[in-house]
Structure formats: structure tokens, C-alpha cells
Enzyme design. Structure first.
Site, mmCIF file in Angstrom:
data_model
loop_
_atom_site.group_PDB
_atom_site.id
_atom_site.type_symbol
_atom_site.label_atom_id
_atom_site.label_comp_id
_atom_site.label_asym_id
_atom_site.label_seq_id
_atom_site.Cartn_x
_atom_site.Cartn_y
_atom_site.Cartn_z
ATOM 1 N N ASP A 62 -2.783 2.541 -6.172
ATOM 2 C CA ASP A 62 -1.728 2.559 -5.110
ATOM 3 C C ASP A 62 -1.724 1.217 -4.132
ATOM 4 O O ASP A 62 -1.166 1.291 -3.267
ATOM 5 C CB ASP A 62 -2.004 3.992 -4.384
ATOM 6 C CG ASP A 62 -3.331 3.763 -3.482
ATOM 7 O OD1 ASP A 62 -4.384 3.001 -4.201
ATOM 8 O OD2 ASP A 62 -3.496 4.533 -2.635
ATOM 9 N N GLU A 63 -2.183 0.373 -4.851
ATOM 10 C CA GLU A 63 -2.199 -0.937 -3.967
ATOM 11 C C GLU A 63 -1.763 -2.292 -4.871
ATOM 12 O O GLU A 63 -2.538 -2.199 -6.328
ATOM 13 C CB GLU A 63 -3.524 -1.295 -3.472
ATOM 14 C CG GLU A 63 -3.854 -0.355 -2.405
ATOM 15 C CD GLU A 63 -5.335 -0.734 -1.763
ATOM 16 O OE1 GLU A 63 -5.577 -1.817 -1.636
ATOM 17 O OE2 GLU A 63 -6.047 0.315 -1.613
ATOM 18 N N ASP A 107 0.839 -1.163 0.063
ATOM 19 C CA ASP A 107 -0.137 -0.005 0.326
ATOM 20 C C ASP A 107 1.015 1.268 0.032
ATOM 21 O O ASP A 107 1.639 1.506 0.899
ATOM 22 C CB ASP A 107 -0.944 -0.096 1.281
ATOM 23 C CG ASP A 107 -2.027 0.973 1.168
ATOM 24 O OD1 ASP A 107 -2.132 1.731 0.337
ATOM 25 O OD2 ASP A 107 -2.997 0.585 1.955
#
Length: 345
Positions: free
Chosen positions: A108-109, A10
Site C-alpha cells: 500500500d505504499e 500511501d
DNA sequence: TCTGGGGTCCTAGGACCC
DNA sequence: TCTGGGGTCCTAGGACCC
């Protein structure tokens, strides 16, 4: 002993971090990213805010005008999706250089599948590589499944590494509120509390049939499953195939003129069809979304007799769907969405 | 806090058919 | 004819997530 692990990577404060790389002089200052970067624009919210801005009560989702009031010294920047896309791609490329299976989960992961006897060392190497190569910080969660790994990365923030497995689930999670679980939000948490189920432990011990009665045959038992720390553990490395696509616009000033509303719906329908064609997809259903003033949202939809890629068909259908609404109050948002034909599995 | 945009999945109810 | 039961499709809305 080597075994299978799920890791959740993350990126910390992703959008703000990308902006600070481009504007290093803003480091340490309150920065709010959102809309066109004009904090006087109504009906626009922050996409993200740096820790310095958060200290003033500005968070992702805060209206920009509220942000300006709370933090007059903040720097306001416009959102730049292509820049985030590019930064995200650089990070995913770094992850793929490791002996792991990578499932991208938004900008973003990512979930990673790895066989190792030392997931912490792997996570440390991943984090250091992302930092060195992209100058972005990330937190990494380690678990037996995606649910555990996802919650673990939350516990690892900022820039840390945390392991949450079936062995440690109960001691870590039992006393937390049910909305700590990934998939239980404010609404469901409140309903559970009304049934006397306040904590993860209480939900884990609840009667599945009772939960099914209140939340449906799939959701009810699934909530208990989440509370027991279970979850999906399969990493899918093939690209996601979108089920559909939509575009919507919130207007600074409400629309009341029927022709203007119809023009906007036609434009959105045309745009969405172009998007579908660019993605090589066929459209099977057309829906129109209207948010009336002050904040009442309604949708109408229709299935097409046959899949299409024709802008005129989609536009005509969207306008016919629009005709089924009572346009009796001011309109603050219009949206057009489509479902795609799904390829055979 | 006067509340974005883009997604996914589930549920409930009605229509329709056998 | 005076009412059953199941299956499937479609639509509208809700909840959640990033």
C-alpha cells in the site's frame, strides 16, 4: 524551476478499502478484517479496522476476541492476501503511467521520484488517477528525501497532499516526540527520553558521540540524522531481492508433544524450501523460531556448509537445530526461516 | 490488548586465526 | 607462555516496519 522531488504515495486504509469495494453494503458499518474472519478464534488479531470500528477501540493488532467484546456489532471478514496483491498491482500500474520513477514499498505504499516545477499538481493528478481508476483513496507526501515524504503523507491523511522539505522541517517537526520519526519506535523513544531527549529538536542537537555510546556506532548518529530531517533520496526501480524467507504458525492450542513439534518443523522447512525453489533462490542458512507459552521467543540457527535447494537437507538441518532447544514448556508458535544466496551486485 | 505473519538491519559476544 | 591486538565469521537477540 524544475527540480527533483520525492513523493510518497500511501493508500488510505488499504485492506479495509479493498474489502469495502467488494462489499459495498458494509460501507458505514464497523468492519474488522483478520484471520479467517471468526472473531471467536483465539490468538488471532485484526489486520485492519474501519474508522467505524476504530471508534470502538478496535485497531490493527487488536485480538479478534477483544474486538468482538468491544464492538459486538462489527462485521468480521477473513484476510485475502491475493486480493490485496491484485489491488496493489492495479495501483502501481496507474502510478507507472506518469513520468515518474516508482519504487514499490509493500502493498500500500510507493516512493516516486519526479522532476517537476509543481509537485502539488503532479500529486493531485496522481491521486485523482488512482481514485478514478481503482476507486481507492491515497494520501501523498512531498519531500526532498524519502523520510520527509513518508512523514508528509502521514500528515496528509486522509486523501490529502502535504509538502515537508528541509525548509519546513524544523517548524513542522521540532516540537514533536522522537517516535514521530520514521525508524524510531517506542523502545528507542523511551531510551532517548531517559537521556533527556524528548523532542525532535532535542535529538537534532544531541552529541553524536554520546548517542553512539548508547545506541551503537551506526544507530546512534543515525537517529540524530533522522531528527535533522535527512534521509535516503535514491529511488530504486528494480525489483527488491529478498534476503530471506520464513513461515511461522501460531497454534490455537499449545503443542507439548515432541513428535508433533518435530512434524510441524519438518512441514515448515519443506514449505519454505518449496517457496525458495519457486522463487529461484538458494538457501544458505536455516533458523528455527519457537515461541513458548506464555510468550517467550527463542531462535536457533545454523549456516549450511554449502547453498542448497534440497528439501531433505533443509528439513534435516531444521530438525537438528530444533534439537538444540530445551522443549521444557508448551509451544505456542513454530517458525522456520532461511537466508538466501545473494546475487553478485 | 493475553498479544499474527513476514520482513530488514544492527549489535554484542565468542571462536578462531595471525 | 602466563599473555596483546586486530580482523573476520558466526550466532542470538532486539528494534522497527508494513
Amino acid at each position: 524551476m524544475s527540480r527533483d522531488w520525492i513523493l510518497h504515495v500511501d493508500l488510505d486504509q488499504f485492506i479495509a478499502a479493498v474489502e469495502l469495494l467488494r462489499h459495498p453494503e458494509l460501507r458505514g458499518r464497523p468492519v474488522v478484517v483478520g484471520g479467517t474472519g471468526d472473531p471467536t478464534q483465539p490468538r488471532t488479531v485484526a489486520a485492519t479496522a474501519t474508522y467505524e470500528a476504530r471508534a470502538h477501540g478496535v485497531h490493527s493488532g487488536t485480538p479478534l476476541r477483544t474486538a468482538l467484546r468491544r464492538c459486538p456489532g462489527a462485521v468480521f471478514l477473513p484476510t485475502d492476501p491475493p486480493a490485496y496483491e491484485a489491488a496493489s498491482a492495479r495501483v502501481m500500474a496507474v502510478l507507472r503511467e506518469f513520468p515518474v520513477r516508482v519504487e514499490v514499498w509493500g502493498w500500500d505504499e510507493a516512493f516516486l521520484g519526479a522532476i517537476t516545477d509543481d509537485p502539488e499538481t503532479l500529486a493531485t493528478d496522481l491521486r485523482d488517477a488512482v481514485r478514478t481508476r481503482t476507486r481507492l483513496e491515497c494520501s501523498i507526501g512531498i519531500g526532498d528525501n524519502k523520510h520527509q515524504a513518508k512523514l508528509a503523507s502521514g500528515l496528509a491523511k486522509p486523501a490529502g497532499i502535504h509538502r515537508l522539505t528541509t525548509d519546513t522541517w524544523a517548524e513542522t517537526m521540532n516540537d514533536r516526540p522522537t517516535d514521530a520519526l520514521w525508524g524510531i519506535g517506542a523502545k528507542t523513544s523511551r531510551k532517548l527520553a531517559a537521556l533527556g531527549l524528548h523532542t525532535v529538536a532535542q535529538l537534532a542537537a544531541a552529541d553524536p558521540a554520546e548517542l553512539a555510546r548508547h545506541f551503537g556506532p551506526t544507530n546512534g548518529p543515525w537517529y540524530r540524522y533522522l531528527a535533522l530531517g535527512k534521509g535516503e533520496a535514491e529511488i530504486v526501480t528494480t525489483p527488491w531481492i529478498a534476503r530471506g524467507h520464513s513461515r511461522e504458525t501460531t497454534f490455537t492450542d499449545d503443542l507439548t508433544d515432541r513428535d508433533a513439534i518435530a512434524r510441524h518443523v519438518a512441514d515448515l522447512a519443506d514449505q519454505v524450501t518449496q517457496d525458495a525453489t519457486a522463487a529461484g533462490r538458494e538457501i544458505t542458512r536455516v533458523s528455527v523460531k519457537i515461541r513458548f507459552s506464555p510468550f517467550l521467543t527463542r531462535t536457533r540457527q545454523t549456516k549450511l556448509p554449502a547453498p542448497t535447494t534440497d528439501p531433505a537437507t533443509v528439513t534435516r538441518t531444521a530438525l537438528a537445530v530444533l534439537d538444540r532447544f530445551d522443549l521444557d514448556r508448551p509451544v505456542r508458535l513454530l517458525g522456520v526461516g532461511v537466508d538466501y544466496t545473494m546475487p553478485d551486485p
